[in-house]
Design an enzyme around this catalytic site. Structure first.
Site, PDB file in Angstrom:
ATOM      1  CG  ASN A 133      35.727  47.753  36.036  1.00  0.00           C
ATOM      2  OD1 ASN A 133      34.994  48.172  36.932  1.00  0.00           O
ATOM      3  ND2 ASN A 133      35.409  47.856  34.762  1.00  0.00           N
TER       4      ASN A 133
ATOM      5  CG  HIS B 204      40.605  44.280  34.600  1.00  0.00           C
ATOM      6  ND1 HIS B 204      39.569  43.464  34.226  1.00  0.00           N
ATOM      7  CD2 HIS B 204      40.334  45.469  34.007  1.00  0.00           C
ATOM      8  CE1 HIS B 204      38.738  44.103  33.444  1.00  0.00           C
ATOM      9  NE2 HIS B 204      39.183  45.316  33.287  1.00  0.00           N
TER      10      HIS B 204
ATOM     11  CB  CYS C 189      46.874  41.174  32.622  1.00  0.00           C
ATOM     12  SG  CYS C 189      48.612  41.377  33.058  1.00  0.00           S
TER      13      CYS C 189
END
Length: 372
Positions: A269, A271, A306
């Site tokens: 995804n 991240h 993040c």
């Protein structure tokens, strides 16, 4: 049938054997060797149904997914399947040599990765997307994905290299907020519960990266695979998984600054994977604790995504509680009276370096290592 001693070797043999086109012939009768310290060896004959997942169930779940090639093969080779009610999924895993740490047992990151693996396999077994984490047809049309908002893991006994872990998982609705997924971990050889875990997930738009409430169409798609009545891996009142985590104020007692995500830390995804945060939290635990204690509980609240180009600071301080007191310092050392303490507890804070934006807050509880 309960397997002891040689269970890991047997499961490995079975997993490799399933590549053979003569699978059915091989599994009509298997000679199982019982391992013992005695020079005598006894054998018993059993059928494949006692040892491996049922091919019929796997073929059915593959049909639901709409694939009869790559996914079907992977599904047949896994040592897992949906349970009879179709509402939970169980799978066995062998602990590999590269999954153990300095204690010669599986690391908490290994355990978290296994939880994630069995959750994804559960989603695939009921026909959800294979290119994401349990996305339903409506979610894919709307470019929505699931992201972790909270994770709580308790490990009562860490498995060693070659041990076989049985993990059962199921999910249930959390209303408009998202979903909840729970796990029970057992030692396959003994059936003893060695850990439990629970998590909460929310929906995010993959394009805008903004959270979105769960609509009726999405809920209707996954509710058919959820228990009709709430089922909790932590049914106890006021259990640790429910405890609020206060924000750790700076300056923290211990810190590890400038942690950089690796490319390998990114998931499908795009991240940083939630398990990476666990490693970052543990980076700021003082070495004396690592030497004398082992992690028994970890709770993480995920506050912000993040990205691969971010830099992260990991901050840690002992938590003052009624049962766990702040560790004393002696001549600049954090050791103090720690060796006499059975348990200790810490608060954690992950932030973006420079900006100070909160990524994650956490709590860990540690128990004193047993003499080996």
């Amino acid at each position: 049938m309960m397997l002891k001693g040689c269970n890991a070797d047997l499961l490995q043999t079975l997993a490799h054997s399933r590549f053979s086109p003569k699978t059915k012939t091989l599994f009509r009768g298997i000679s199982v060797v019982s391992c013992s310290s005695s020079s005598k060896t006894s054998t018993t004959t059993t059928t494949a149904s006692d040892l491996v997942i049922n091919d019929t169930k796997n073929s059915s779940s593959a049909a639901v997914s709409g694939s009869n090639s790559a996914f079907s093969l992977a599904d047949r080779l896994r040592l897992g399947s949906l349970l009879e009610d179709g509402l939970s999924y169980k799978e066995n895993f062998i602990v590999r040599c590269y999954e153990v740490g300095i204690n010669k047992t599986a690391t908490v990151e290994t355990m978290a990765n296994l939880l994630q693996e069995v959750a994804c396999n559960h989603a695939q077994s009921v026909g959800f997307s294979t290119d994401g984490f349990a996305t339903t047809p409506t979610m894919r049309k709307m470019n929505l994905i699931w992201v972790t908002s909270r994770m709580h893991i308790e490990i009562y006994k860490y498995p060693a290299w070659g041990d076989v872990v049985e993990i059962e998982t199921w999910c249930q609705s959390e209303g408009r907020i998202g979903t909840r997924r729970d796990w029970i971990l057992k030692d396959f050889a003994t059936g003893v519960v060695i850990g439990r875990a629970t998590s909460k997930w929310v929906m995010m738009n993959q394009n805008t990266r903004r959270l979105q409430k769960v609509n009726d169409d999405v809920r209707d798609e996954y509710l058919v695979f959820c228990p009709r009545t709430p089922r909790l891996s932590f049914p106890e009142e006021n259990n640790s998984s429910l405890k609020k985590i206060p924000k750790l104020e700076d300056p923290a007692q211990y810190s590890k600054l400038g942690l950089v995500p690796r490319r390998a830390d990114l998931d499908m995804n795009q991240h940083v994977n939630n398990v990476t945060y666990i490693g970052w939290v543990l980076e700021s635990i003082p070495q004396e604790i690592i030497d004398t204690h082992e992690l028994q509980k970890i709770t993480l609240d995920y506050r912000r995504e993040c990205q691969h180009d971010n830099t992260v600071d990991s901050l840690t301080s002992p938590e003052m509680t009624e049962d766990v007191h702040k560790l004393p310092e002696t001549n600049g050392s954090v050791t103090g009276g720690r060796h006499e303490m059975d348990t200790c507890q810490f608060l954690h804070f992950l932030r973006l370096s420079g900006e100070g934006l909160e990524l994650n807050r956490g709590r860990t509880e540690w128990r004193k290592k047993l003499a080996r």
